[in-house]
Motif scaffolding. Structure first.
Motif, PDB file in Angstrom:
ATOM      1  N   ARG A 175     -58.301  34.937  42.488  1.00 61.05           N
ATOM      2  CA  ARG A 175     -58.066  34.745  41.075  1.00 61.05           C
ATOM      3  C   ARG A 175     -56.705  35.441  40.892  1.00 61.05           C
ATOM      4  O   ARG A 175     -55.816  34.507  40.002  1.00 61.05           O
ATOM      5  CB  ARG A 175     -58.967  35.540  40.098  1.00 61.05           C
ATOM      6  CG  ARG A 175     -59.997  34.970  40.015  1.00 61.05           C
ATOM      7  CD  ARG A 175     -60.992  35.566  38.826  1.00 61.05           C
ATOM      8  NE  ARG A 175     -61.316  36.994  39.116  1.00 61.05           N
ATOM      9  CZ  ARG A 175     -62.352  37.320  39.740  1.00 61.05           C
ATOM     10  NH1 ARG A 175     -63.350  36.612  39.929  1.00 61.05           N
ATOM     11  NH2 ARG A 175     -62.537  38.571  39.842  1.00 61.05           N
ATOM     12  N   VAL A 176     -56.224  36.212  41.517  1.00 57.86           N
ATOM     13  CA  VAL A 176     -54.801  36.949  41.228  1.00 57.86           C
ATOM     14  C   VAL A 176     -53.813  36.086  41.895  1.00 57.86           C
ATOM     15  O   VAL A 176     -52.648  35.761  41.224  1.00 57.86           O
ATOM     16  CB  VAL A 176     -54.681  38.205  42.071  1.00 57.86           C
ATOM     17  CG1 VAL A 176     -53.202  38.755  42.154  1.00 57.86           C
ATOM     18  CG2 VAL A 176     -55.741  39.397  41.319  1.00 57.86           C
ATOM     19  N   VAL A 177     -53.862  35.524  43.139  1.00 57.86           N
ATOM     20  CA  VAL A 177     -53.228  34.325  43.464  1.00 57.86           C
ATOM     21  C   VAL A 177     -53.002  33.181  42.515  1.00 57.86           C
ATOM     22  O   VAL A 177     -51.812  32.672  42.334  1.00 57.86           O
ATOM     23  CB  VAL A 177     -53.590  33.830  44.951  1.00 57.86           C
ATOM     24  CG1 VAL A 177     -52.740  32.867  45.550  1.00 57.86           C
ATOM     25  CG2 VAL A 177     -53.743  35.268  45.935  1.00 57.86           C
ATOM     26  N   GLU A 178     -54.020  32.794  42.269  1.00 56.32           N
ATOM     27  CA  GLU A 178     -54.046  31.382  41.328  1.00 56.32           C
ATOM     28  C   GLU A 178     -53.409  31.723  40.063  1.00 56.32           C
ATOM     29  O   GLU A 178     -52.633  31.011  39.460  1.00 56.32           O
ATOM     30  CB  GLU A 178     -55.343  31.235  41.138  1.00 56.32           C
ATOM     31  CG  GLU A 178     -55.759  29.742  40.200  1.00 56.32           C
ATOM     32  CD  GLU A 178     -57.216  29.799  39.809  1.00 56.32           C
ATOM     33  OE1 GLU A 178     -57.500  28.658  39.258  1.00 56.32           O
ATOM     34  OE2 GLU A 178     -58.075  30.454  40.516  1.00 56.32           O
ATOM     35  N   THR A 179     -53.493  33.017  39.513  1.00 52.02           N
ATOM     36  CA  THR A 179     -52.897  33.255  38.248  1.00 52.02           C
ATOM     37  C   THR A 179     -51.225  33.514  38.362  1.00 52.02           C
ATOM     38  O   THR A 179     -50.637  32.894  37.593  1.00 52.02           O
ATOM     39  CB  THR A 179     -53.205  34.903  37.697  1.00 52.02           C
ATOM     40  OG1 THR A 179     -54.603  34.731  37.414  1.00 52.02           O
ATOM     41  CG2 THR A 179     -52.509  35.177  36.463  1.00 52.02           C
ATOM     42  N   ILE A 180     -50.874  34.081  39.583  1.00 52.47           N
ATOM     43  CA  ILE A 180     -49.238  33.893  39.738  1.00 52.47           C
ATOM     44  C   ILE A 180     -48.844  32.624  40.532  1.00 52.47           C
ATOM     45  O   ILE A 180     -47.552  32.248  40.214  1.00 52.47           O
ATOM     46  CB  ILE A 180     -49.159  35.129  41.044  1.00 52.47           C
ATOM     47  CG1 ILE A 180     -49.560  36.402  40.221  1.00 52.47           C
ATOM     48  CG2 ILE A 180     -47.704  35.244  41.208  1.00 52.47           C
ATOM     49  CD1 ILE A 180     -49.480  37.677  41.213  1.00 52.47           C
ATOM     50  N   ALA A 181     -49.579  31.776  41.045  1.00 51.39           N
ATOM     51  CA  ALA A 181     -49.078  30.517  41.651  1.00 51.39           C
ATOM     52  C   ALA A 181     -48.108  29.756  40.787  1.00 51.39           C
ATOM     53  O   ALA A 181     -47.232  29.192  41.204  1.00 51.39           O
ATOM     54  CB  ALA A 181     -50.255  29.762  42.447  1.00 51.39           C
ATOM     55  N   PRO A 182     -48.518  29.562  39.435  1.00 51.19           N
ATOM     56  CA  PRO A 182     -47.709  28.603  38.807  1.00 51.19           C
ATOM     57  C   PRO A 182     -46.268  28.884  38.724  1.00 51.19           C
ATOM     58  O   PRO A 182     -45.471  28.300  38.558  1.00 51.19           O
ATOM     59  CB  PRO A 182     -48.308  28.598  37.213  1.00 51.19           C
ATOM     60  CG  PRO A 182     -49.539  29.021  37.686  1.00 51.19           C
ATOM     61  CD  PRO A 182     -49.736  29.855  38.668  1.00 51.19           C
ATOM     62  N   CYS A 227     -45.833  35.780  50.893  1.00 46.43           N
ATOM     63  CA  CYS A 227     -46.081  36.840  49.944  1.00 46.43           C
ATOM     64  C   CYS A 227     -47.227  36.430  49.081  1.00 46.43           C
ATOM     65  O   CYS A 227     -48.112  37.190  48.797  1.00 46.43           O
ATOM     66  CB  CYS A 227     -44.544  37.076  49.217  1.00 46.43           C
ATOM     67  SG  CYS A 227     -44.875  38.305  48.185  1.00 46.43           S
ATOM     68  N   LEU A 228     -47.023  35.302  48.533  1.00 50.97           N
ATOM     69  CA  LEU A 228     -48.034  35.169  47.605  1.00 50.97           C
ATOM     70  C   LEU A 228     -49.553  34.715  47.990  1.00 50.97           C
ATOM     71  O   LEU A 228     -50.426  35.025  47.593  1.00 50.97           O
ATOM     72  CB  LEU A 228     -47.544  33.660  46.548  1.00 50.97           C
ATOM     73  CG  LEU A 228     -48.511  32.929  45.877  1.00 50.97           C
ATOM     74  CD1 LEU A 228     -49.006  34.081  44.445  1.00 50.97           C
ATOM     75  CD2 LEU A 228     -47.957  31.482  45.232  1.00 50.97           C
ATOM     76  N   ASN A 229     -49.306  33.881  49.145  1.00 50.03           N
ATOM     77  CA  ASN A 229     -50.664  33.348  49.886  1.00 50.03           C
ATOM     78  C   ASN A 229     -51.494  34.101  50.911  1.00 50.03           C
ATOM     79  O   ASN A 229     -52.568  34.238  50.762  1.00 50.03           O
ATOM     80  CB  ASN A 229     -50.181  31.930  50.411  1.00 50.03           C
ATOM     81  CG  ASN A 229     -49.839  31.032  49.372  1.00 50.03           C
ATOM     82  OD1 ASN A 229     -50.781  30.456  48.708  1.00 50.03           O
ATOM     83  ND2 ASN A 229     -48.428  30.455  49.370  1.00 50.03           N
ATOM     84  N   TYR A 230     -50.564  34.877  51.382  1.00 54.35           N
ATOM     85  CA  TYR A 230     -51.133  35.533  52.720  1.00 54.35           C
ATOM     86  C   TYR A 230     -50.703  37.041  52.677  1.00 54.35           C
ATOM     87  O   TYR A 230     -51.369  38.125  53.799  1.00 54.35           O
ATOM     88  CB  TYR A 230     -51.001  34.943  54.017  1.00 54.35           C
ATOM     89  CG  TYR A 230     -51.082  33.579  54.119  1.00 54.35           C
ATOM     90  CD1 TYR A 230     -52.501  33.033  53.850  1.00 54.35           C
ATOM     91  CD2 TYR A 230     -49.903  32.584  54.310  1.00 54.35           C
ATOM     92  CE1 TYR A 230     -52.818  31.869  54.053  1.00 54.35           C
ATOM     93  CE2 TYR A 230     -50.282  31.369  54.297  1.00 54.35           C
ATOM     94  CZ  TYR A 230     -51.402  30.981  54.085  1.00 54.35           C
ATOM     95  OH  TYR A 230     -51.811  29.537  54.297  1.00 54.35           O
TER      96      TYR A 230
END
Length: 472
Positions: free
Chosen positions: A90-97, A43-46
């Protein structure tokens, strides 16, 4: 060889696994979380996050070409495809934490970053560590299904796991598969300046109500997407930049190829036989999401079979936490209230039964009520008049709803709540909503159910006549 003992061992750090781990550890259980690939899962990555991010870029590009009726001169947008992919990243990076190893370790989980496999009914091996647990939760998700099409293994192709890393804009994207992923990526790439052809072996958006799916497909075709239905991709050939797909309805040439025909559950690495965990294409579970052959084991999300959606995995996680952590008996997963949405423009959202399913169950003992977007003032003001809502009602209760139109994924929430809580149509009709909003479409659909009973009934008119005659 390091050994760990724990209360709950969660295998897979996608949406479902993370929800179980977070809930269990914060309630005081000892939790080991295992992930062999990326934290956050598909979901987050792909999946959900990258696709909606790319669709957002595409929506901005499309808006620049369609402002004429609002007094805005349409212009041809200058599209930087690589920059659109930067937005996705950028969106993925923002949510990843939120899904990170660091966060879950701070919550109190032990996080192991390697692949897991069962070595006994109550033990798994993760790299050089053995984990013995009172309960296991299999939450390994799914991956793109790559079909055995003649020649496919000899040509470059993308799946949802690679398409978001592509930096060069395709001249002509060929998509094999007309489900939600295929159609969302078709519209996104068309609006970002690509020529797009979709090849579907059955009916595009085939899991949705055909009448409602047709509204979406008409818009996609109007935007220039070629959608070829009821034909299989029989042979694929070519090389980077020049791909050929042969079908029973002709041969199609493109620069890039996306395979989007479905999903395959990630259970092959788990050695489930050694864990005495029954399985077929997914883990075999009952309504309690537990394995009937190894009661220590639960499965959630895609691994449990059924609907492959992030929100279903999160729903399953809540069931498992109540059972495995709190020990609550008789906790069961239901399916009748689970919605889904395809995030094309217009969106297509559904919950409950389709019309065909309602006819199978109720025969003719149900009603269909509708309301058109072009009768909603907010939709008219925003030029979003394409679409309508279709609600199935049995004995005063909604049993299914489908919405094709702007923000359908938001509007379906009211019907999902009604089905989850057994509410009647009166609950929708009695709700006061702000004006003007698209959500009034739901209320007006409920009104369409009651209108014949109030306005077209001779008995009601006779009663009103008597009341008016004698009312002081």
């Amino acid at each position: 060889m390091k050994q760990l003992k724990t209360d709950i061992c969660v295998i897979g750090a996608g949406s479902g696994g993370l929800s179980v781990a977070a809930g269990a550890v914060q309630m005081g259980a000892r939790v080991v979380l295992v992930e062999g690939h990326k934290m956050g899962g598909d979901c987050l990555n792909y999946g959900c996050i990258p696709s909606k991010s790319l669709l957002a870029s595409a929506r901005h590009a499309h808006a620049m070409t369609t402002g004429g009726e609002f007094g805005i001169t349409p212009v041809t947008p200058q599209i930087d495809y690589a920059a659109a992919k930067d937005h996705v990243a950028r969106v993925v990076e923002t949510i990843a934490p939120v899904d990170s190893q660091d966060r879950f370790e701070k919550l109190g989980c032990i996080v192991l970053r390697d692949w897991a496999r069962f070595i006994s009914p109550d033990e798994i091996q993760v790299g050089e560590t053995r984990v013995r647990a009172r309960r296991f939760v299999i939450a390994t998700g799914s991956s793109p299904l790559v079909p055995p099409i003649d020649g496919l293994d000899g040509v470059p192709y993308h799946t949802n796991e690679t398409i978001f890393s592509l930096r060069e804009r395709p001249d002509h994207l060929l998509i094999v598969g007309g489900g939600p992923i295929g159609m969302e990526m078709a519209q996104a790439h068309r609006r970002l300046g690509c020529k797009v052809t979709v090849i579907e072996g059955s009916r595009a958006l085939g899991h949705d109500d055909p009448e409602m799916a047709a509204i979406v497909l008409e818009r996609l075709r109007d935007e220039g997407i070629e959608i070829v239905e009821h034909t299989e991709a029989e042979k694929i050939s070519g090389h980077d930049g020049d791909i050929t797909v042969e079908t029973g309805k002709g041969t199609f040439h493109g620069s890039h190829l996306l395979i989007a025909v479905g999903r395959k559950v990630n259970i092959d690495r788990l050695d489930l036989l050694k864990g005495q965990v029954a399985h077929d294409r997914a883990v075999t579970v009952g309504e309690d999401l537990r394995s009937p052959t190894n009661r220590r084991v639960y499965a959630v999300g895609d691994c449990a079979g059924g609907l492959h959606f992030t929100h279903v995995a999160n729903y399953h996680a809540g069931i498992v936490v109540r059972s495995a952590v709190l020990g609550l008996p008789f906790v069961r997963a239901k399916t009748h209230h689970l919605p889904w949405t395809t995030y094309t423009d217009p969106e297509l959202a559904h919950v409950g039964m389709t019309e065909a399913q309602a006819r199978d169950k109720f025969g003719g003992n149900f009603q269909i009520v509708r309301f058109e977007y072009d009768e909603n003032d907010r939709a008219v003001a925003e030029g979003r008049v394409t679409g309508h809502i279709k609600v199935l009602v049995n004995r005063g209760k909604p049993v299914g709803a489908t919405i094709a139109g702007s923000q359908a994924g938001e509007l379906i929430a009211m019907w999902a709540m009604a089905l989850a809580n057994g509410q009647k149509m009166t609950a929708i009709a009695n709700t006061v909503l702000p004006y003007p909003t698209l959500s009034e479409i739901n209320k007006r659909a409920a009104g369409a159910y009651f209108s014949p009973r109030l306005f077209d009934t001779p008995a009601v008119k006779r009663v009103v006549g008597l009341v008016q005659r004698f009312l002081p």
